[in-house]
Every structure is written in structure tokens, then in C-alpha cells.
Write a protein that holds these residues in place. Structure first.
Motif, PDB file in Angstrom:
ATOM      1  N   SER A   1       0.841  -1.197   0.000  1.00  0.00           N
ATOM      2  CA  SER A   1       0.000   0.000   0.000  1.00  0.00           C
ATOM      3  C   SER A   1       0.876   1.245   0.000  1.00  0.00           C
ATOM      4  CB  SER A   1      -0.901   0.020   1.243  1.00  0.00           C
ATOM      5  OG  SER A   1      -1.719  -1.126   1.300  1.00  0.00           O
ATOM      6  N   LEU A   2       0.489   2.223  -0.789  1.00  0.00           N
ATOM      7  CA  LEU A   2       1.199   3.496  -0.856  1.00  0.00           C
ATOM      8  C   LEU A   2       0.189   4.608  -0.688  1.00  0.00           C
ATOM      9  CD1 LEU A   2       3.325   2.743  -4.056  1.00  0.00           C
ATOM     10  CD2 LEU A   2       4.095   2.537  -1.692  1.00  0.00           C
TER      11      LEU A   2
ATOM     12  N   ASN B   1      -0.120  13.850 -15.709  1.00  0.00           N
ATOM     13  CA  ASN B   1       0.725  13.245 -16.737  1.00  0.00           C
ATOM     14  C   ASN B   1       1.783  12.346 -16.127  1.00  0.00           C
ATOM     15  OD1 ASN B   1      -0.655  14.533 -18.827  1.00  0.00           O
ATOM     16  ND2 ASN B   1       0.647  16.354 -18.682  1.00  0.00           N
ATOM     17  N   LYS B   2       2.365  12.801 -15.011  1.00  0.00           N
ATOM     18  CA  LYS B   2       3.417  12.006 -14.373  1.00  0.00           C
ATOM     19  C   LYS B   2       2.879  10.690 -13.833  1.00  0.00           C
ATOM     20  CE  LYS B   2       6.442  15.821 -12.864  1.00  0.00           C
ATOM     21  NZ  LYS B   2       7.002  16.505 -11.668  1.00  0.00           N
ATOM     22  N   VAL B   3       1.734  10.738 -13.155  1.00  0.00           N
ATOM     23  CA  VAL B   3       1.220   9.525 -12.535  1.00  0.00           C
ATOM     24  C   VAL B   3       0.731   8.539 -13.598  1.00  0.00           C
ATOM     25  CG1 VAL B   3      -1.197  10.253 -12.154  1.00  0.00           C
ATOM     26  CG2 VAL B   3      -0.106   8.654 -10.578  1.00  0.00           C
TER      27      VAL B   3
ATOM     28  N   GLY C   1       8.905   5.834  -7.117  1.00  0.00           N
ATOM     29  CA  GLY C   1       8.243   6.238  -8.346  1.00  0.00           C
ATOM     30  C   GLY C   1       6.945   6.977  -8.078  1.00  0.00           C
ATOM     31  N   PHE C   2       6.198   6.488  -7.091  1.00  0.00           N
ATOM     32  CA  PHE C   2       4.930   7.125  -6.733  1.00  0.00           C
ATOM     33  C   PHE C   2       5.166   8.541  -6.215  1.00  0.00           C
ATOM     34  CE2 PHE C   2       1.622   7.485  -3.229  1.00  0.00           C
ATOM     35  CZ  PHE C   2       0.612   7.886  -4.068  1.00  0.00           C
ATOM     36  N   GLU C   3       6.125   8.696  -5.295  1.00  0.00           N
ATOM     37  CA  GLU C   3       6.385  10.013  -4.726  1.00  0.00           C
ATOM     38  C   GLU C   3       6.883  11.001  -5.763  1.00  0.00           C
ATOM     39  OE1 GLU C   3       8.998   9.203  -1.482  1.00  0.00           O
ATOM     40  OE2 GLU C   3       7.388   8.479  -0.154  1.00  0.00           O
TER      41      GLU C   3
END
Length: 362
Positions: A271-272, A281-283, A356-358
Motif C-alpha cells: 500500500s502506498l 501526466n506524471k502519474v 516512483g509514486f512520490e
């Protein structure tokens, strides 16, 4: 979101995928669905009657592949491609002067990975236009699940992939054993509700017509859906958390609970969460990259995202390499906005996924 959207329409026929290891009790559940007076007509797709063991008394008449049940259900054996069978059922549905059937149930073989079955309802445009995956329900045997998870990759995948889990044969284990089995399930799948049952005697409204694949609906009903309970793997301590803790809100914490080793399959849930708005665009680019490079190892992914400059929630689901999502209901007035994702898969690099998420923050 790119490529495709999660389309929801009342004129689509809902599909329930019913899976579970050999002997778990899914055939008993299927026979209940076919014999109970529930007021609905179901089309049931099974592998072969010889293996599945459907009660022959339920079969009224048959041609080469389609069977009529005594309560009005229609049943198919999957001798060919699932897409072809579903397309045939939908043609039968359109031609029916009696209103056809209300929903489809796909019963998989006990040794099957449910992923490709679920993918069928996304990859074929004709099937996709007429059906909507309602849920993946997995039946597991409380007594033998620890052994199955130790020696079967398929058993672990069936648990990990489920939208809901029927924990069957609970009368054959002690309270302590039952609690341990549920902890093992949670290690593999921190999201799916667990329904305890004996002889698959679970209320059918907990199995059918759940809309469990519609993440927005589930999140409305159960706002903490993407955040497992305290003490469970994948629980996120955040600003909405009333638990006494010293952790910072934006971190994910993975706890090792010991007990039986369910990591032999390599499957786990991660979980994040973040309270910073994300760049759309990034996500999107990051999710596409993760699924393209790790898709075979990612059984399921689900998320609700707070996109900068957008008043609606971006809701997505992924099945292996297939990404589905769109902007859905608005954030509630005064509610804390957040982004939360859950990945369920094998050999996942938690640190790389978090980094990557952050990096998608606006």
C-alpha cells in the motif's frame, strides 16, 4: 487516463468469476446459485461438467454446448475460447423473447489463474461493450489452505486476485487456526472482504451483484477500503487514523506477522499513500511504465488519486498489464484529499514503487 476508461452502464450484463482450488467448495456454491429461488436468471460458464460436478438434476435439456437449468439458468461448457462462448451467450440474450438472463457466472477450473479469465472482459471490444466484470470471488478451504499455499502457485494467485473471499469449511478448524488462516489470506490480499462459511452456505447477495470491481462504488460505501485494518499488512497510518502511533502520515509500513510462510509464492500486498496532489501526466506515465515492465508480476492494482487542479477523484484498476481508469465522483466537501494505491503481486520492489509514486507529486 490513457487508452481506455472504466465504463459503467446499466445495460451491460454483470459477470462474476468464481474460482477456488480443487475441493474448496466452489461447486457446492455454484449448485446453490443454480437451485435457490432467487428470482434471477443466470448464465453459467463452466469448464466441463465432468470436472465441475454440477448436479445433473439441474440440467433440463441440452444441445452441443448450451444447457438449460430447471430454474431458468443457462449453462455453457468452455470447450473453446471464452470470448467465443460469451459472445454466443450475448447473441442468445439478444434473441431471447423472455428477457434472457440477468447475469453471467464463470466458474474456473481449480488449477486456473483467474487473471486471464478476468482480462477477457477487457480485451475484447464486443464482449466489453455488452458485459461488465462485477467481481472475482474465491472460495478457499480453511482446513487445507496452509498446505495449498505452500505447494501451489495457483492457490496463492486465486487468493491474491480476489475481490472477495469465501473462507469455507470453518467448522473443521479451531478458532486459533481460523485466525491464522485469515492472517495468511491478509498477507496475500489486504483488500478482499473475508466471509466465513460452512458448506459454502454464504448469503448469495455477498457473492452476486456486488459491484466489487467498481472501485468508486466500493470506496463510497467503505471509505477506508484501500487501507487495511490496524495490525494488518499494508495498513497506512495517516491523518484519518485514530490509532496512537509515532509514524509519519505519508509513509507505508509493512509489518511481518510471522506464522506460516505465505511468501513462498512471492505474492504480497503493498500500500502506498500520499497527501500531496499528483501531476496527472506524471502519474499516468508512471503507472503505464510499471504495468508494462512488471505487468506479469502485478496481479491486481487499485487506486484513488488526488490530481492537482481536478475536483474529481481519479479511480483506476489494473489487471496484469491492462490499465482501466477515469475521473469519477468529486471529493466530498471538507474531506481530506489523498492518493492511495494498492499493488498485489509477486516479487514487487516496495522501495522502487514508493520512489516512483512520490516522484509523481505535482
Amino acid at each position: 487516463m490513457t487508452d481506455t476508461q472504466l465504463r459503467k452502464s446499466s445495460d451491460k450484463t454483470p459477470v462474476t468469476v468464481l474460482t477456488g482450488y480443487l475441493g474448496a467448495g466452489k461447486t457446492t456454491l455454484l449448485n446453490r446459485i443454480l437451485s435457490e429461488d432467487h428470482g434471477k436468471r443466470y448464465a453459467v460458464i463452466v469448464n466441463e461438467f465432468g470436472e465441475v460436478g454440477i448436479d445433473n438434476d439441474l440440467i433440463v435439456g441440452a444441445d452441443e454446448e448450451v444447457f438449460e437449468m430447471n430454474n431458468g439458468c443457462v449453462c455453457c461448457t468452455v470447450r473453446g475460447d471464452l470470448i467465443r462462448v460469451v459472445a454466443g451467450l450475448m447473441k442468445r440474450q439478444s434473441a431471447s423473447g423472455k428477457g434472457g438472463f440477468d447475469a453471467i457466472i464463470v466458474e474456473t477450473t481449480g488449477l486456473a489463474d483467474p487473471g486471464p479469465v478476468a482480462q477477457t472482459f477487457f480485451v475484447d471490444e464486443d464482449v466489453r461493450a455488452k458485459t461488465q466484470l462485477d467481481s472475482v470471488t474465491t472460495v478457499v478451504d480453511a482446513k487445507h489452505l496452509p498446505l495449498r499455499l505452500a505447494d501451489s502457485r495457483e492457490a496463492a494467485e486465486q487468493v491474491a486476485f480476489a475481490d472477495q473471499i469465501i473462507l469455507n469449511k470453518t467448522d473443521l478448524v479451531s478458532a486459533a487456526e481460523l485466525a491464522e488462516v485469515e492472517r495468511m489470506i491478509r498477507r496475500l490480499n489486504p483488500l478482499a472482504p473475508i466471509h466465513r462459511a460452512e458448506r459454502s452456505d454464504v448469503p448469495l447477495d455477498l457473492v452476486l451483484g456486488r459491484g466489487s470491481f467498481d472501485l468508486a462504488r466500493i470506496e463510497e460505501i467503505q471509505p477506508d477500503f484501500l487501507n487495511p485494518a490496524h495490525g494488518e499488512p499494508g495498513h497506512v497510518h495517516d491523518d484519518d487514523c485514530d490509532h496512537d502511533h509515532d509514524h509519519e502520515g505519508h509513509h507505508h509500513h509493512h509489518h511481518d506477522h510471522g506464522g506460516h510462510d505465505v511468501e513462498a509464492s512471492g505474492i504480497r500486498g503493498i500500500s502506498l499513500t500520499s497527501h500531496r496532489p499528483l501531476d496527472a501526466n506524471k502519474v499516468t506515465a508512471w503507472l503505464n511504465e510499471v504495468l508494462q515492465t512488471q505487468g506479469p508480476d502485478i496481479l491486481r492494482a487499485k487506486g484513488i488519486l488526488d490530481v492537482a487542479g481536478e475536483h474529481r477523484r481519479l479511480v483506476f484498476q489494473a489487471v496484469h498489464m491492462i490499465l482501466e481508469g477515469d475521473f469519477q465522483g468529486p471529493w466530498r466537501d471538507g474531506a481530506d484529499r489523498y492518493s492511495r494505491l494498492v499493488f498485489i503481486g509477486r516479487n514487487l520492489d516496495e522501495a522502487a514503487l514508493r520512489a516512483g509514486f512520490e516522484a509523481t507529486a505535482a
